[in-house]
Structures are given as structure tokens and as C-alpha cells.
Design a protein around this motif. Structure first.
Motif, PDB file in Angstrom:
ATOM      1  N   THR A   1     114.616  28.023 -30.942  1.00 35.86           N
ATOM      2  CA  THR A   1     113.166  27.878 -30.796  1.00 35.86           C
ATOM      3  C   THR A   1     112.783  27.627 -29.339  1.00 35.86           C
ATOM      4  OG1 THR A   1     112.977  26.986 -33.031  1.00 35.86           O
ATOM      5  CG2 THR A   1     111.183  26.468 -31.491  1.00 35.86           C
ATOM      6  N   GLN A   2     113.609  26.857 -28.642  1.00 43.27           N
ATOM      7  CA  GLN A   2     113.302  26.502 -27.253  1.00 43.27           C
ATOM      8  C   GLN A   2     113.194  27.748 -26.377  1.00 43.27           C
ATOM      9  OE1 GLN A   2     115.542  25.011 -29.230  1.00 43.27           O
ATOM     10  NE2 GLN A   2     114.525  23.029 -29.428  1.00 43.27           N
ATOM     11  N   LEU A   3     114.042  28.737 -26.612  1.00 42.50           N
ATOM     12  CA  LEU A   3     113.995  29.975 -25.841  1.00 42.50           C
ATOM     13  C   LEU A   3     112.818  30.839 -26.269  1.00 42.50           C
ATOM     14  CD1 LEU A   3     115.267  31.763 -23.691  1.00 42.50           C
ATOM     15  CD2 LEU A   3     116.858  32.638 -25.424  1.00 42.50           C
ATOM     16  N   LYS A   4     112.546  30.862 -27.559  1.00 43.92           N
ATOM     17  CA  LYS A   4     111.393  31.626 -28.058  1.00 43.92           C
ATOM     18  C   LYS A   4     110.099  31.077 -27.484  1.00 43.92           C
ATOM     19  CE  LYS A   4     109.241  34.592 -30.798  1.00 43.92           C
ATOM     20  NZ  LYS A   4     107.824  34.195 -30.676  1.00 43.92           N
ATOM     21  N   ASN A   5     109.974  29.763 -27.375  1.00 44.45           N
ATOM     22  CA  ASN A   5     108.766  29.178 -26.787  1.00 44.45           C
ATOM     23  C   ASN A   5     108.589  29.632 -25.343  1.00 44.45           C
ATOM     24  OD1 ASN A   5     108.275  27.816 -29.175  1.00 44.45           O
ATOM     25  ND2 ASN A   5     109.161  25.890 -28.480  1.00 44.45           N
ATOM     26  N   TYR A   6     109.705  29.714 -24.612  1.00 39.73           N
ATOM     27  CA  TYR A   6     109.656  30.200 -23.222  1.00 39.73           C
ATOM     28  C   TYR A   6     109.163  31.643 -23.200  1.00 39.73           C
ATOM     29  CZ  TYR A   6     111.417  31.944 -18.732  1.00 39.73           C
ATOM     30  OH  TYR A   6     111.521  32.538 -17.496  1.00 39.73           O
ATOM     31  N   PHE A   7     109.721  32.471 -24.059  1.00 36.44           N
ATOM     32  CA  PHE A   7     109.314  33.877 -24.102  1.00 36.44           C
ATOM     33  C   PHE A   7     107.829  34.008 -24.400  1.00 36.44           C
ATOM     34  CE2 PHE A   7     113.810  35.505 -25.383  1.00 36.44           C
ATOM     35  CZ  PHE A   7     114.203  35.438 -24.065  1.00 36.44           C
ATOM     36  N   ASP A   8     107.321  33.174 -25.312  1.00 39.89           N
ATOM     37  CA  ASP A   8     105.913  33.259 -25.681  1.00 39.89           C
ATOM     38  C   ASP A   8     104.993  32.940 -24.507  1.00 39.89           C
ATOM     39  OD1 ASP A   8     106.433  34.027 -28.271  1.00 39.89           O
ATOM     40  OD2 ASP A   8     106.248  32.021 -29.123  1.00 39.89           O
ATOM     41  N   LEU A   9     105.453  32.127 -23.573  1.00 37.04           N
ATOM     42  CA  LEU A   9     104.614  31.785 -22.425  1.00 37.04           C
ATOM     43  C   LEU A   9     104.769  32.757 -21.258  1.00 37.04           C
ATOM     44  CD1 LEU A   9     103.656  29.220 -23.847  1.00 37.04           C
ATOM     45  CD2 LEU A   9     103.969  27.999 -21.693  1.00 37.04           C
ATOM     46  N   VAL A  10     105.826  33.548 -21.224  1.00 34.76           N
ATOM     47  CA  VAL A  10     105.972  34.507 -20.114  1.00 34.76           C
ATOM     48  C   VAL A  10     105.544  35.916 -20.511  1.00 34.76           C
ATOM     49  CG1 VAL A  10     107.797  33.185 -18.989  1.00 34.76           C
ATOM     50  CG2 VAL A  10     108.413  35.041 -20.572  1.00 34.76           C
ATOM     51  N   ALA A  11     105.330  36.160 -21.803  1.00 35.88           N
ATOM     52  CA  ALA A  11     104.849  37.474 -22.244  1.00 35.88           C
ATOM     53  C   ALA A  11     103.332  37.494 -22.153  1.00 35.88           C
ATOM     54  CB  ALA A  11     105.321  37.759 -23.668  1.00 35.88           C
ATOM     55  N   ARG A  12     102.810  37.981 -21.048  1.00 39.05           N
ATOM     56  CA  ARG A  12     101.365  37.966 -20.776  1.00 39.05           C
ATOM     57  C   ARG A  12     100.867  39.378 -20.482  1.00 39.05           C
ATOM     58  NH1 ARG A  12     100.040  33.262 -17.728  1.00 39.05           N
ATOM     59  NH2 ARG A  12      98.023  34.234 -17.273  1.00 39.05           N
ATOM     60  N   ALA A  13      99.971  39.864 -21.327  1.00 38.83           N
ATOM     61  CA  ALA A  13      99.409  41.198 -21.135  1.00 38.83           C
ATOM     62  C   ALA A  13      98.703  41.288 -19.787  1.00 38.83           C
ATOM     63  CB  ALA A  13      98.437  41.520 -22.264  1.00 38.83           C
ATOM     64  N   GLY A  14      99.008  42.340 -19.046  1.00 41.34           N
ATOM     65  CA  GLY A  14      98.405  42.549 -17.736  1.00 41.34           C
ATOM     66  C   GLY A  14      99.138  41.842 -16.617  1.00 41.34           C
ATOM     67  N   ILE A  15     100.099  40.998 -16.957  1.00 45.92           N
ATOM     68  CA  ILE A  15     100.823  40.233 -15.943  1.00 45.92           C
ATOM     69  C   ILE A  15     102.322  40.536 -15.994  1.00 45.92           C
ATOM     70  CG2 ILE A  15     101.414  37.919 -15.104  1.00 45.92           C
ATOM     71  CD1 ILE A  15      98.698  36.980 -16.101  1.00 45.92           C
ATOM     72  N   THR A  16     102.917  40.418 -17.177  1.00 40.53           N
ATOM     73  CA  THR A  16     104.340  40.761 -17.301  1.00 40.53           C
ATOM     74  C   THR A  16     104.548  42.054 -18.092  1.00 40.53           C
ATOM     75  OG1 THR A  16     104.519  39.279 -19.204  1.00 40.53           O
ATOM     76  CG2 THR A  16     105.201  38.406 -17.050  1.00 40.53           C
ATOM     77  N   PHE A  17     103.496  42.552 -18.717  1.00 40.57           N
ATOM     78  CA  PHE A  17     103.535  43.872 -19.349  1.00 40.57           C
ATOM     79  C   PHE A  17     102.106  44.384 -19.449  1.00 40.57           C
ATOM     80  CE2 PHE A  17     102.666  41.100 -22.938  1.00 40.57           C
ATOM     81  CZ  PHE A  17     101.780  41.839 -23.716  1.00 40.57           C
ATOM     82  N   ARG A  18     101.993  45.681 -19.666  1.00 40.47           N
ATOM     83  CA  ARG A  18     100.662  46.259 -19.878  1.00 40.47           C
ATOM     84  C   ARG A  18     100.795  47.473 -20.786  1.00 40.47           C
ATOM     85  NH1 ARG A  18      99.689  48.770 -13.789  1.00 40.47           N
ATOM     86  NH2 ARG A  18     101.424  50.272 -13.837  1.00 40.47           N
ATOM     87  N   TYR A  19      99.700  47.800 -21.442  1.00 41.27           N
ATOM     88  CA  TYR A  19      99.664  48.978 -22.291  1.00 41.27           C
ATOM     89  C   TYR A  19      99.018  50.125 -21.527  1.00 41.27           C
ATOM     90  CZ  TYR A  19     100.941  45.944 -26.173  1.00 41.27           C
ATOM     91  OH  TYR A  19     101.607  45.069 -26.992  1.00 41.27           O
ATOM     92  N   THR A  20      99.656  51.276 -21.561  1.00 43.20           N
ATOM     93  CA  THR A  20      99.163  52.464 -20.879  1.00 43.20           C
ATOM     94  C   THR A  20      99.012  53.591 -21.891  1.00 43.20           C
ATOM     95  OG1 THR A  20     101.298  53.505 -20.374  1.00 43.20           O
ATOM     96  CG2 THR A  20     100.573  51.726 -18.909  1.00 43.20           C
ATOM     97  N   GLU A  21      98.494  54.719 -21.440  1.00 45.89           N
ATOM     98  CA  GLU A  21      98.332  55.858 -22.341  1.00 45.89           C
ATOM     99  C   GLU A  21      99.683  56.399 -22.799  1.00 45.89           C
ATOM    100  OE1 GLU A  21      97.832  59.187 -18.781  1.00 45.89           O
ATOM    101  OE2 GLU A  21      96.116  58.634 -20.028  1.00 45.89           O
ATOM    102  N   ASN A  22     100.732  56.023 -22.063  1.00 43.87           N
ATOM    103  CA  ASN A  22     102.084  56.447 -22.435  1.00 43.87           C
ATOM    104  C   ASN A  22     102.857  55.364 -23.186  1.00 43.87           C
ATOM    105  OD1 ASN A  22     101.834  58.994 -21.120  1.00 43.87           O
ATOM    106  ND2 ASN A  22     102.158  57.957 -19.157  1.00 43.87           N
TER     107      ASN A  22
END
Length: 201
Positions: A103-124
Motif C-alpha cells: 500500500t505504501q508504494l501504491k500511495n506514492y504512485f497515486d501522488l505522482v500520477a498527475r495528468a498534464g504533469i507526469t502524463f498526458r492524453y493525446t490524439e494518439n
């Protein structure tokens, strides 16, 4: 100079097999690359808050006024992302708990997965924005799960890290820890040999 970020996630502190492997990697890395900078973040000793209905509102663009708790979560998220982006090699100590990551690692992932900052959605499709990283996953297990349907941890981490842009991922396995001291010792020795090769590469 290279920068290495080590993420520990075991709740067993000094008794943790994955934590001991992480310590071994750090020791070998410092000996082989004395000029490099190593940062260690223990997600069990200093836990990340669980993402809930209140905190998720802090991680999405909004004009709403944030509560003190939301402000703290946003500040921590920004800190974690800046830290992640600033390092070249990411070492993740990920023991298997109930067939998946702690759980401790999952909580970290939940705070670093940020749309527009660490990932973004594109037409591809989705594009990861955390690029150019080398990732080493140190995973210990009580049983033997590698290459079986029971190993949910490896595909999950591969998918999640790739989603954020980290596709250069190596796994080091220490399996059968619960099968007795001889099996556990061999697993640790084999994992340390694999670590030595990674450090030397």
C-alpha cells in the motif's frame, strides 16, 4: 554525475529482504560510482497519505480554494514529482504483499500520477512525461511467482511505469523467502549477483 533515487516500501524495516537488497545496491553503487548522488526515500517510515475524495481534488486543475490538508497533499505531490524528475536512475524496492505491491508504494504512485504533469492524453493515446529514466525494481517474495499468473506485481509495475514514460525497467527477483533459510539465502545471493551486474553496466 548521475543521481539515483531509491524508494523503499517494506513495512518490515531492517528485517525487509527488499530493503536489504536496496541497501546492498546503494553500497555497491557508491563504491562503483563515488561521484554520484543517492537519495533514499522510505515510504513506510515516512508514509504518503492515502488518496481519498478530498485529496484527489487537490491534484486536479481547479479554481476552488484548497483546504489545509489539500494544500499539504499538493505540495507533497509536487515535491515527489520534482524529485522523481531530477534523478536519472530510479530504484524501487517492491516486496510482494498479497500478490501485489505494498500500500505504501501504491500511495506514492497515486501522488505522482498527475495528468498534464507526469502524463498526458493525446490524439494518439496516453504519453508519459517522465522520460529518460533507468528503473531497477527489487522485488522479494515469500513464494515463487515469477512467470506465473500469480505474479501481478511485475506486469502492474511495467504498465504503470511505462504509462509515466519509464520504459527502461529491469527486475531483480528474490523468491522463495518463505521456503526456509537455505532457499532464502540463495535467493538473496542470486539477487545480489544480478545487482552487481546492473551496477557495473
Amino acid at each position: 554525475m548521475s543521481k539515483v533515487l531509491v524508494l523503499k516500501s517494506s513495512i518490515l524495516a531492517g528485517y525487509s529482504q527488499s530493503g536489504q537488497l536496496a541497501d546492498h545496491l546503494v553500497s555497491e553503487w557508491k563504491a562503483a560510482h563515488p561521484g554520484d548522488e543517492v537519495t533514499i526515500r522510505d515510504l513506510a517510515a515516512n508514509p504518503i497519505p492515502v488518496l481519498d475524495g478530498e485529496l484527489v481534488g487537490a491534484l486536479r486543475p481547479s479554481d476552488a480554494e484548497l483546504s489545509a490538508r489539500q494544500q499539504e497533499a499538493l505540495s507533497l505531490s509536487n515535491e515527489l514529482i520534482e524529485e522523481l524528475q531530477a534523478h536519472d536512475t530510479i530504484v524501487i524496492a517492491a516486496p510482494m504483499y498479497n500478490f501485489n505491491i505494498p500500500t505504501q508504494l501504491k500511495n506514492y504512485f497515486d501522488l505522482v500520477a498527475r495528468a498534464g504533469i507526469t502524463f498526458r492524453y493525446t490524439e494518439n493515446g496516453p504519453e508519459g512525461l517522465v522520460k529518460g529514466k533507468k528503473v531497477v525494481v527489487l522485488t522479494s517474495r515469500g513464494g515463487i511467482h515469477k512467470d506465473t499468473p500469480n505474479d501481478l506485481l511485475t506486469p502492474y509495475l511495467t504498465i504503470f511505469l511505462g504509462f509515466l514514460g519509464m520504459t527502461d525497467v529491469q527486475f531483480v527477483f528474490a523468491e522463495g523467502i518463505g521456503y526456509g533459510p537455505e532457499v532464502a539465502q540463495k535467493a538473496a545471493n542470486d539477487a545480489k549477483d544480478a545487482i552487481s551486474k546492473i551496477v557495473a553496466a
